[in-house]
Design a protein around this motif. Structure first.
Motif, mmCIF file in Angstrom:
data_model
loop_
_atom_site.group_PDB
_atom_site.id
_atom_site.type_symbol
_atom_site.label_atom_id
_atom_site.label_comp_id
_atom_site.label_asym_id
_atom_site.label_seq_id
_atom_site.Cartn_x
_atom_site.Cartn_y
_atom_site.Cartn_z
ATOM 1 N N PRO A 1 2.287 6.983 1.139
ATOM 2 C CA PRO A 1 2.619 5.554 1.183
ATOM 3 C C PRO A 1 1.521 4.762 1.897
ATOM 4 O O PRO A 1 0.982 5.209 2.914
ATOM 5 C CB PRO A 1 3.927 5.522 1.977
ATOM 6 C CG PRO A 1 4.516 6.885 1.791
ATOM 7 C CD PRO A 1 3.340 7.824 1.698
ATOM 8 N N GLY A 2 1.149 3.629 1.324
ATOM 9 C CA GLY A 2 0.122 2.775 1.924
ATOM 10 C C GLY A 2 -1.291 3.293 1.738
ATOM 11 O O GLY A 2 -2.202 2.874 2.448
ATOM 12 N N SER A 3 -1.504 4.173 0.773
ATOM 13 C CA SER A 3 -2.832 4.736 0.513
ATOM 14 C C SER A 3 -3.862 3.627 0.315
ATOM 15 O O SER A 3 -3.683 2.732 -0.502
ATOM 16 C CB SER A 3 -2.791 5.600 -0.748
ATOM 17 O OG SER A 3 -4.096 5.847 -1.230
ATOM 18 N N ALA A 4 -4.937 3.700 1.062
ATOM 19 C CA ALA A 4 -5.998 2.693 0.956
ATOM 20 C C ALA A 4 -6.594 2.664 -0.446
ATOM 21 O O ALA A 4 -7.014 1.614 -0.926
ATOM 22 C CB ALA A 4 -7.083 2.957 1.992
ATOM 23 N N ARG A 5 -6.615 3.798 -1.119
ATOM 24 C CA ARG A 5 -7.211 3.852 -2.456
ATOM 25 C C ARG A 5 -6.352 3.160 -3.513
ATOM 26 O O ARG A 5 -6.878 2.666 -4.497
ATOM 27 C CB ARG A 5 -7.436 5.299 -2.883
ATOM 28 C CG ARG A 5 -8.561 5.952 -2.166
ATOM 29 C CD ARG A 5 -8.856 7.306 -2.729
ATOM 30 N NE ARG A 5 -9.872 7.934 -1.891
ATOM 31 C CZ ARG A 5 -10.221 9.177 -1.972
ATOM 32 N NH1 ARG A 5 -9.657 9.955 -2.870
ATOM 33 N NH2 ARG A 5 -11.147 9.666 -1.185
ATOM 34 N N ILE B 1 -2.144 -1.119 -7.080
ATOM 35 C CA ILE B 1 -0.699 -1.293 -7.259
ATOM 36 C C ILE B 1 -0.331 -2.767 -7.114
ATOM 37 O O ILE B 1 0.434 -3.313 -7.912
ATOM 38 C CB ILE B 1 0.080 -0.410 -6.265
ATOM 39 C CG1 ILE B 1 -0.094 1.065 -6.649
ATOM 40 C CG2 ILE B 1 1.552 -0.803 -6.219
ATOM 41 C CD1 ILE B 1 0.391 2.048 -5.599
ATOM 42 N N ARG B 2 -0.884 -3.448 -6.133
ATOM 43 C CA ARG B 2 -0.607 -4.874 -5.926
ATOM 44 C C ARG B 2 -1.057 -5.699 -7.124
ATOM 45 O O ARG B 2 -0.327 -6.567 -7.612
ATOM 46 C CB ARG B 2 -1.299 -5.379 -4.652
ATOM 47 C CG ARG B 2 -0.931 -6.840 -4.320
ATOM 48 C CD ARG B 2 -1.849 -7.452 -3.285
ATOM 49 N NE ARG B 2 -3.174 -7.739 -3.814
ATOM 50 C CZ ARG B 2 -3.472 -8.718 -4.681
ATOM 51 N NH1 ARG B 2 -2.535 -9.525 -5.128
ATOM 52 N NH2 ARG B 2 -4.710 -8.895 -5.100
ATOM 53 N N SER C 1 -0.601 7.650 -8.093
ATOM 54 C CA SER C 1 0.698 7.058 -7.837
ATOM 55 C C SER C 1 1.271 6.631 -9.184
ATOM 56 O O SER C 1 0.530 6.164 -10.058
ATOM 57 C CB SER C 1 0.579 5.842 -6.917
ATOM 58 O OG SER C 1 1.858 5.333 -6.607
ATOM 59 N N THR D 1 -3.397 0.975 -2.806
ATOM 60 C CA THR D 1 -2.639 -0.214 -2.426
ATOM 61 C C THR D 1 -3.047 -1.425 -3.254
ATOM 62 O O THR D 1 -2.198 -2.127 -3.807
ATOM 63 C CB THR D 1 -2.803 -0.510 -0.920
ATOM 64 O OG1 THR D 1 -2.256 0.583 -0.194
ATOM 65 C CG2 THR D 1 -2.097 -1.799 -0.524
ATOM 66 N N GLU D 2 -4.323 -1.680 -3.365
ATOM 67 C CA GLU D 2 -4.786 -2.860 -4.103
ATOM 68 C C GLU D 2 -4.547 -2.731 -5.605
ATOM 69 O O GLU D 2 -4.075 -3.683 -6.238
ATOM 70 C CB GLU D 2 -6.249 -3.164 -3.784
ATOM 71 C CG GLU D 2 -6.738 -4.489 -4.328
ATOM 72 C CD GLU D 2 -5.958 -5.713 -3.822
ATOM 73 O OE1 GLU D 2 -6.079 -6.776 -4.469
ATOM 74 O OE2 GLU D 2 -5.231 -5.631 -2.809
#
Length: 175
Positions: free
Chosen positions: A54-58, A63-64, A4, A60-61
Motif C-alpha cells: 500500500p502506498g507504493s511510490a512506483r 493509480i491516481r 497492482s 501511487t501516481e
C-alpha cells in the motif's frame, strides 16, 4: 517490478511499474489473466513482478491518474514510462501516438503510418497497436479505420467503444 490491480469503468486493470516507470497495463485483469501476464512479464524482463505494498511510490501516481482519467478529470497522462517492452518501428509508432493524438481525437492507421515516415505501413501500425504494452496511457484505442470503422483492439471492441465514449468521440451507450 511492482504490480497492482485497480478497478476501472472497463474492468480490472493490471498496472506494472519498474524503477524507470510504468511498463505494462493489462485489460480484464482477473486473477487468471493477471497471473498469466505477470509470468510473461517475468520471462521477458528477467524477474517476476511483486505485488506493490500500500502506498507504493512506483504505483501511487499511475493509480491516481487512472482514477482521474476514468472520472473524466484527466485528459493527458503525465507518467514516467518504461519503453523496454517495445522497440524499432513499433516503439516509434507508439511514441508518435502518445505525443500526437490527444484526448477526444482519433487517427487512421494509414495516417499514423505516414506520420512516422512509412505511408504504406497501415497494417504494420495495426501490429504495433496490438503489441502496445501501455494501452490507455499510449492511446491505441484512438486509432481507427480510415472508412470510419473501429478497427481492432486487444482489449476487445466493447472496451474500445467505452474508452472512445468516455473521451466524447462516440456517444455513450443507452444501456
Amino acid at each position: 517490478m511492482q504490480w497492482s490491480a485497480v478497478a476501472s469503468d472497463i474492468g480490472p486493470l493490471l498496472l506494472v511499474a519498474t524503477g524507470t516507470g510504468l511498463v505494462s497495463v493489462v485489460f480484464h485483469a482477473r486473477p487468471a489473466v493477471r497471473e498469466k501476464a505477470l509470468g510473461a512479464l517475468g520471462a521477458r524482463l528477467g524477474s517476476v513482478p511483486v505485488q506493490a505494498p500500500p502506498g507504493s511510490a512506483r504505483l501511487t501516481e499511475p493509480i491516481r491518474q487512472f482514477a482521474a482519467y476514468f472520472a473524466g478529470e484527466l485528459r493527458a497522462f503525465a507518467l514516467e514510462l518504461d519503453w523496454s517492452l517495445t522497440s524499432g518501428f513499433n516503439r516509434e509508432v507508439l511514441r508518435e501516438l502518445a505525443s500526437g493524438v490527444p484526448y477526444g481525437s482519433v487517427v487512421g492507421y494509414g495516417e499514423l503510418a505516414g506520420r512516422v515516415g512509412q505511408p504504406g505501413a497501415a497494417q504494420a501500425v495495426g501490429v504495433a497497436m496490438g503489441s502496445n504494452p501501455l494501452p490507455v496511457v499510449v492511446p491505441c484505442h484512438r486509432v481507427v479505420e480510415s472508412g470510419g470503422g473501429l478497427g481492432g483492439f486487444g482489449g476487445g471492441l466493447e472496451t474500445k467503444r467505452q474508452l472512445l465514449a468516455l473521451e466524447g468521440v462516440l456517444p455513450q451507450p443507452l444501456f
